[in-house]
Design a protein around this motif. Structure first.
Motif, mmCIF file in Angstrom:
data_model
loop_
_atom_site.group_PDB
_atom_site.id
_atom_site.type_symbol
_atom_site.label_atom_id
_atom_site.label_comp_id
_atom_site.label_asym_id
_atom_site.label_seq_id
_atom_site.Cartn_x
_atom_site.Cartn_y
_atom_site.Cartn_z
ATOM 1 N N GLN A 191 16.191 -16.909 -28.558
ATOM 2 C CA GLN A 191 15.213 -15.162 -28.258
ATOM 3 C C GLN A 191 15.976 -14.103 -28.722
ATOM 4 O O GLN A 191 14.879 -13.118 -28.834
ATOM 5 C CB GLN A 191 15.958 -14.586 -26.458
ATOM 6 C CG GLN A 191 14.962 -16.889 -25.892
ATOM 7 C CD GLN A 191 13.473 -16.195 -25.660
ATOM 8 O OE1 GLN A 191 12.948 -15.238 -25.639
ATOM 9 N NE2 GLN A 191 13.093 -17.461 -25.726
ATOM 10 N N ALA A 192 17.227 -14.134 -29.114
ATOM 11 C CA ALA A 192 17.202 -12.621 -29.995
ATOM 12 C C ALA A 192 16.742 -12.677 -31.347
ATOM 13 O O ALA A 192 17.178 -11.818 -31.815
ATOM 14 C CB ALA A 192 18.885 -12.755 -29.355
ATOM 15 N N LEU A 193 17.205 -13.686 -32.420
ATOM 16 C CA LEU A 193 17.018 -13.955 -33.575
ATOM 17 C C LEU A 193 16.144 -15.036 -33.959
ATOM 18 O O LEU A 193 16.231 -16.203 -33.489
ATOM 19 C CB LEU A 193 18.752 -13.038 -34.732
ATOM 20 C CG LEU A 193 19.266 -14.152 -34.361
ATOM 21 C CD1 LEU A 193 20.004 -15.528 -34.548
ATOM 22 C CD2 LEU A 193 20.991 -13.402 -34.327
ATOM 23 N N ALA A 194 16.044 -15.122 -35.552
ATOM 24 C CA ALA A 194 15.397 -16.509 -35.822
ATOM 25 C C ALA A 194 16.567 -17.454 -36.440
ATOM 26 O O ALA A 194 17.764 -17.220 -37.167
ATOM 27 C CB ALA A 194 14.496 -16.348 -37.355
ATOM 28 N N VAL A 195 16.718 -18.531 -35.774
ATOM 29 C CA VAL A 195 17.808 -19.881 -35.598
ATOM 30 C C VAL A 195 16.544 -20.491 -36.444
ATOM 31 O O VAL A 195 15.901 -20.724 -35.466
ATOM 32 C CB VAL A 195 17.901 -20.758 -34.755
ATOM 33 C CG1 VAL A 195 19.079 -21.752 -34.949
ATOM 34 C CG2 VAL A 195 18.644 -19.287 -33.924
ATOM 35 N N LYS A 196 16.580 -21.657 -37.937
ATOM 36 C CA LYS A 196 16.830 -21.638 -38.891
ATOM 37 C C LYS A 196 17.416 -23.435 -38.450
ATOM 38 O O LYS A 196 15.554 -24.130 -38.555
ATOM 39 C CB LYS A 196 16.821 -21.230 -40.265
ATOM 40 C CG LYS A 196 16.532 -20.067 -40.722
ATOM 41 C CD LYS A 196 16.657 -20.144 -41.802
ATOM 42 C CE LYS A 196 15.616 -18.109 -42.413
ATOM 43 N NZ LYS A 196 16.031 -18.365 -44.045
ATOM 44 N N GLY A 197 17.771 -23.578 -38.187
ATOM 45 C CA GLY A 197 18.462 -24.737 -38.156
ATOM 46 C C GLY A 197 19.347 -25.064 -37.333
ATOM 47 O O GLY A 197 20.414 -24.284 -37.353
ATOM 48 N N MET A 198 20.122 -26.655 -36.596
ATOM 49 C CA MET A 198 20.773 -26.743 -35.585
ATOM 50 C C MET A 198 21.481 -28.706 -35.473
ATOM 51 O O MET A 198 19.842 -29.390 -35.574
ATOM 52 C CB MET A 198 20.505 -26.255 -34.169
ATOM 53 C CG MET A 198 21.251 -24.296 -34.334
ATOM 54 S SD MET A 198 20.580 -23.730 -32.534
ATOM 55 C CE MET A 198 18.842 -24.634 -31.713
ATOM 56 N N SER B 240 25.105 -11.203 -36.295
ATOM 57 C CA SER B 240 24.932 -10.514 -35.433
ATOM 58 C C SER B 240 24.292 -11.663 -34.651
ATOM 59 O O SER B 240 25.362 -11.588 -32.906
ATOM 60 C CB SER B 240 22.917 -10.331 -35.471
ATOM 61 O OG SER B 240 22.552 -9.020 -35.893
ATOM 62 N N ALA B 241 24.518 -13.342 -34.943
ATOM 63 C CA ALA B 241 24.747 -14.132 -34.178
ATOM 64 C C ALA B 241 25.662 -14.296 -33.476
ATOM 65 O O ALA B 241 26.360 -14.975 -32.414
ATOM 66 C CB ALA B 241 24.609 -15.235 -35.297
ATOM 67 N N VAL B 242 27.179 -14.100 -34.266
ATOM 68 C CA VAL B 242 28.605 -14.670 -33.596
ATOM 69 C C VAL B 242 28.756 -13.723 -32.854
ATOM 70 O O VAL B 242 29.249 -13.929 -32.279
ATOM 71 C CB VAL B 242 29.393 -14.103 -34.721
ATOM 72 C CG1 VAL B 242 30.807 -14.658 -35.199
ATOM 73 C CG2 VAL B 242 29.525 -15.275 -36.885
ATOM 74 N N ALA B 243 27.874 -12.080 -32.859
ATOM 75 C CA ALA B 243 28.280 -11.398 -32.131
ATOM 76 C C ALA B 243 28.017 -11.722 -31.157
ATOM 77 O O ALA B 243 28.428 -11.669 -29.424
ATOM 78 C CB ALA B 243 28.419 -10.042 -31.962
ATOM 79 N N HIS B 244 26.858 -13.154 -30.957
ATOM 80 C CA HIS B 244 25.779 -12.823 -29.168
ATOM 81 C C HIS B 244 26.111 -13.946 -28.873
ATOM 82 O O HIS B 244 26.380 -14.242 -27.523
ATOM 83 C CB HIS B 244 24.768 -12.821 -29.777
ATOM 84 C CG HIS B 244 23.491 -13.603 -29.196
ATOM 85 N ND1 HIS B 244 22.696 -12.618 -28.827
ATOM 86 C CD2 HIS B 244 23.467 -14.579 -27.550
ATOM 87 C CE1 HIS B 244 22.246 -12.763 -27.501
ATOM 88 N NE2 HIS B 244 22.422 -14.659 -27.536
ATOM 89 N N LEU B 245 27.106 -15.113 -30.050
ATOM 90 C CA LEU B 245 27.363 -16.643 -29.412
ATOM 91 C C LEU B 245 28.427 -15.578 -28.389
ATOM 92 O O LEU B 245 28.744 -16.678 -27.438
ATOM 93 C CB LEU B 245 27.495 -17.458 -30.946
ATOM 94 C CG LEU B 245 26.809 -17.739 -30.728
ATOM 95 C CD1 LEU B 245 26.208 -18.751 -31.613
ATOM 96 C CD2 LEU B 245 25.838 -18.669 -30.051
#
Length: 312
Positions: free
Chosen positions: A204-211, A281-286
């Motif tokens: 919801q916060a940013l674009a995740v390209k793959g998991m 930002s992704a690291v901080a969010h997680l």
């Protein structure tokens, strides 16, 4: 329970509607079991967390395509039903569903005399989730320069346990012995981590390209499943902290480092690919969601004839 459930446990089938928040809903499904980790549960008479493993294996799989798990059903088969054991197992399944935010809408308990040894059972389950068609994550957007993040596992999760059990037998280690401040049994039976809520929030916060859910085959076998053909992931295997269990397994079995990475998750239960500009930002969010996360690699142009996971 979830508001979409119209009729749950008790009927021949459970009724679930698709939320009207989706314009073009796509259903995503996954099924799995727990494997030979069950053998350790029987030996230890510990059945309260094996249900979490069961749920995790399916919900983490459908999550990587962007899906929010809606519901879960289980199949519990045994020779003769032991109510205390069944209650412990199903309690764990309910806990796993709560962690994943999905409804437990039913299942099947099968009593089949002569099929299983006394005190033993088998487990399987499946999850169904939903994702907006325009937000399906398939890895097509992954490109050179992107960053690979690794989310910490809780241990071996539910893969590689035929080898784990063999090494326990060969080493003679006592399951109740102290292992880095806790019983060895606690380390080897730690339930699979469920990543659903933190990663749904990240999406919801940013674009995740793959998991990629790191299960049997390790990073080597699973990360390529979310990479297009023209790229590879260059992974620094020293960039994260391995749980002590993996060091013990490697030493006890004299397992080569490359084979460890092809057999176990080695401390990374989920990989997430984001643009380099979004990595911090992704690291901080997680981390704010309670996850332990490292930047473990980057996406590069794939050299001719090279594998899609390159270790440095």
């Amino acid at each position: 329970m979830r508001p979409e459930v119209l009729a749950g446990i008790g009927g021949f089938g459970a009724l679930v509607e698709i939320s009207r928040k989706y314009q073009e809903p796509v259903l995503v499904s996954g099924t799995d079991g727990v494997g030979t980790k069950l053998k350790l549960a029987f030996e230890l008479n510990r059945h309260d967390t094996i249900g979490i493993d069961l749920v995790a294996m399916s919900v983490n799989d459908i999550l990587v395509q962007g899906a929010e798990p809606l519901f879960f059903l289980d199949y519990f088969a045994t020779g003769k039903l032991a109510l205390d054991t069944a209650e412990a197992v199903i309690s764990g399944i309910a806990t796993g569903c709560e962690q994943a935010g999905c409804a437990l809408i039913g299942g099947e308990t099968a009593e089949m005399p002569g099929m299983y040894a006394d005190g033993e059972y088998d487990l399987a389950g499946f999850a169904v989730g939903v994702v907006e068609k325009s937000k399906v994550i398939g890895g097509q957007a992954v490109a050179a320069g992107d960053v690979v993040l690794g989310l910490a596992s809780s241990g071996a999760h539910s893969n590689g346990y035929s080898l784990v059990r063999k090494l326990i037998e060969l080493s003679g280690i006592a399951l109740d012995s102290d292992f880095h401040g806790r019983p060895f049994a606690d380390a080897v039976m730690a339930p699979t981590r469920i990543y659903v809520k933190p990663l749904l929030s990240l999406m919801q916060a940013l674009a995740v390209k793959g998991m990629a859910h790191i299960t049997g085959g390790g990073i080597t076998g699973n990360l390529p499943r979310c990479l297009p053909d023209g790229v590879a992931a260059r992974i620094d295997a020293s960039s994260w902290t391995r749980p002590p269990l993996f060091d013990w397994l490697q030493q006890a079995g004299n397992v080569e480092p490359g084979e460890m990475l092809r057999t176990f998750n080695c401390g990374i239960g989920m990989c997430v690919v984001v643009a380099a500009a979004d990595a911090q930002s992704a690291v901080a969010h997680l981390q704010a969601s309670g996850e332990t996360v490292w930047q473990i690699g980057e996406i590069v142009a794939r050299p001719a004839g090279a594998e899609q996971v390159l270790y440095s």
